[in-house]
Scaffold this motif. Structure first.
Motif, short mmCIF file in Angstrom:
data_model
loop_
_atom_site.label_atom_id
_atom_site.label_comp_id
_atom_site.label_asym_id
_atom_site.label_seq_id
_atom_site.Cartn_x
_atom_site.Cartn_y
_atom_site.Cartn_z
N ILE A 38 119.63 -7.24 53.56
CA ILE A 38 119.32 -6.07 52.75
C ILE A 38 120.44 -5.90 51.75
O ILE A 38 121.61 -5.71 52.12
CB ILE A 38 119.18 -4.81 53.64
CG1 ILE A 38 118.04 -4.99 54.64
CG2 ILE A 38 118.93 -3.57 52.78
CD1 ILE A 38 117.88 -3.84 55.62
N VAL A 39 120.11 -5.99 50.48
CA VAL A 39 121.14 -6.04 49.44
C VAL A 39 120.93 -4.92 48.43
O VAL A 39 119.80 -4.52 48.13
CB VAL A 39 121.14 -7.43 48.74
CG1 VAL A 39 119.84 -7.66 47.98
CG2 VAL A 39 122.34 -7.59 47.82
N ILE A 194 121.36 -8.05 58.09
CA ILE A 194 122.69 -7.93 57.49
C ILE A 194 122.59 -7.09 56.23
O ILE A 194 121.78 -7.38 55.34
CB ILE A 194 123.27 -9.31 57.14
CG1 ILE A 194 123.40 -10.18 58.40
CG2 ILE A 194 124.63 -9.17 56.45
CD1 ILE A 194 123.81 -11.62 58.10
N ILE A 195 123.42 -6.07 56.15
CA ILE A 195 123.52 -5.25 54.94
C ILE A 195 124.71 -5.74 54.12
O ILE A 195 125.79 -5.97 54.66
CB ILE A 195 123.69 -3.77 55.30
CG1 ILE A 195 122.33 -3.16 55.62
CG2 ILE A 195 124.36 -2.99 54.20
CD1 ILE A 195 122.36 -1.68 55.80
N THR A 196 124.51 -5.91 52.82
CA THR A 196 125.58 -6.37 51.96
C THR A 196 125.35 -5.92 50.52
O THR A 196 124.24 -5.58 50.14
CB THR A 196 125.69 -7.91 52.01
OG1 THR A 196 126.80 -8.35 51.22
CG2 THR A 196 124.42 -8.56 51.46
N HIS A 197 126.43 -5.90 49.75
CA HIS A 197 126.31 -5.68 48.31
C HIS A 197 126.41 -7.01 47.56
O HIS A 197 126.26 -7.06 46.34
CB HIS A 197 127.42 -4.73 47.81
CG HIS A 197 128.80 -5.31 47.99
ND1 HIS A 197 129.50 -5.20 49.16
CD2 HIS A 197 129.58 -6.03 47.14
CE1 HIS A 197 130.66 -5.81 49.03
NE2 HIS A 197 130.73 -6.34 47.82
N LYS A 210 115.61 -5.83 48.68
CA LYS A 210 116.50 -5.26 47.66
C LYS A 210 116.28 -3.76 47.57
O LYS A 210 115.14 -3.30 47.43
CB LYS A 210 116.26 -5.93 46.30
CG LYS A 210 116.66 -7.40 46.28
CD LYS A 210 116.53 -8.02 44.89
CE LYS A 210 117.02 -9.47 44.92
NZ LYS A 210 116.90 -10.12 43.59
N VAL A 211 117.40 -3.02 47.67
CA VAL A 211 117.35 -1.57 47.68
C VAL A 211 118.15 -1.03 46.50
O VAL A 211 119.25 -1.51 46.20
CB VAL A 211 117.94 -1.01 49.00
CG1 VAL A 211 117.86 0.51 49.04
CG2 VAL A 211 117.21 -1.60 50.20
N ARG A 212 117.58 -0.04 45.82
CA ARG A 212 118.28 0.61 44.71
C ARG A 212 117.79 2.05 44.58
O ARG A 212 116.60 2.33 44.67
CB ARG A 212 118.03 -0.15 43.39
CG ARG A 212 118.78 0.42 42.19
CD ARG A 212 118.55 -0.42 40.95
NE ARG A 212 119.17 -1.72 41.05
CZ ARG A 212 120.45 -1.97 40.72
NH1 ARG A 212 121.21 -0.98 40.28
NH2 ARG A 212 120.94 -3.17 40.84
#
Length: 233
Positions: A38-39, A194-197, A210-212
């Protein structure tokens, strides 16, 4: 039915008379055994999403189902049982107990899990059997994160949630940790999120979310996920 169904989920926080919409209409599914990344940028809603999925926060609207069980309908006591039995957590900071050895930290999982794995075997699987009698202060950052992952795996959870698990690590150590997580999904069939930027990590995933601005912008399947050793950033 998918292993995870996250359907039209919204989360609103009240701060005085102000309402903050951390998530709005977020939807996605995940199949069992997938490695999911999840980015999104800071403040996108990634951690709120993870906290709801892990039973650490409740949603305002929508529905969350894990392995046929509606997590969003559980009461506080049921959520505690859910967190203990079904979910393993790995965070950016290791949260180890300083006066316990690596083995004793992993054995903590035995006290809360219904079907725990053998602590020594799990430490061996993360390459730390020879360090099992060391205290956290005697371990490197990467070794401490491996102990934290071993502790989460020892619970034998259905779902492993990782929030920026390499954020406190250098590049090479971080890649080694990500390799461990990728191998865990491939070799054990455990579902790993996994959560990451870091958008470069999307290449290692089976599924990319993709989250925004509090919304799920896209969900993509990788037909040929790359080994993390092949990815540079």
């Amino acid at each position: 039915m998918a292993f995870i169904e996250f359907t039209d989920v919204g989360k609103t926080y009240k701060m005085g008379e102000v309402s903050i919409h951390a998530l709005q209409g977020a939807s996605f599914t995940v199949e069992k055994g997938e490695l999911v990344v999840i980015v999104g940028p800071s403040g996108a809603g990634k951690t709120t999403l993870l906290n709801i999925l892990g039973g650490m926060d409740t949603l305002t609207t929508g529905k969350v189902i894990l392995d046929g069980r509606e997590v969003s309908a559980l009461n506080k006591r049921q959520l505690t049982d859910y967190r203990r039995a079904d979910v393993g957590f790995v965070f950016q900071f290791y949260n180890l107990v300083g006066n316990l050895t690596a083995l004793e930290n992993v054995e903590l999982a035995n006290q809360i899990s219904k079907h725990p794995l053998d602590a020594k075997q799990v430490l061996e699987s993360v390459g730390l059997l020879d360090r099992m009698n060391n205290f956290p202060s005697q371990l490197s950052g990467g070794e401490q994160q491996r102990v934290a992952i071993a502790r989460a795996l020892a619970k034998n959870p259905k779902l492993l949630l990782c929030d920026e698990p390499t954020g406190a690590l250098d590049y090479q150590t971080g890649k080694a940790i990500l390799k461990l997580l990728q191998d865990t999904a491939r070799n054990t069939g455990m579902t790993v999120v996994i959560i990451t930027h870091n958008s470069a990590l999307t290449a290692m995933a089976d599924r990319v979310i993709k989250v925004r601005n509090g919304t799920v912008r896209s969900v993509t399947l990788n037909e040929h996920p790359q080994d993390i050793s092949e990815i540079e950033w």
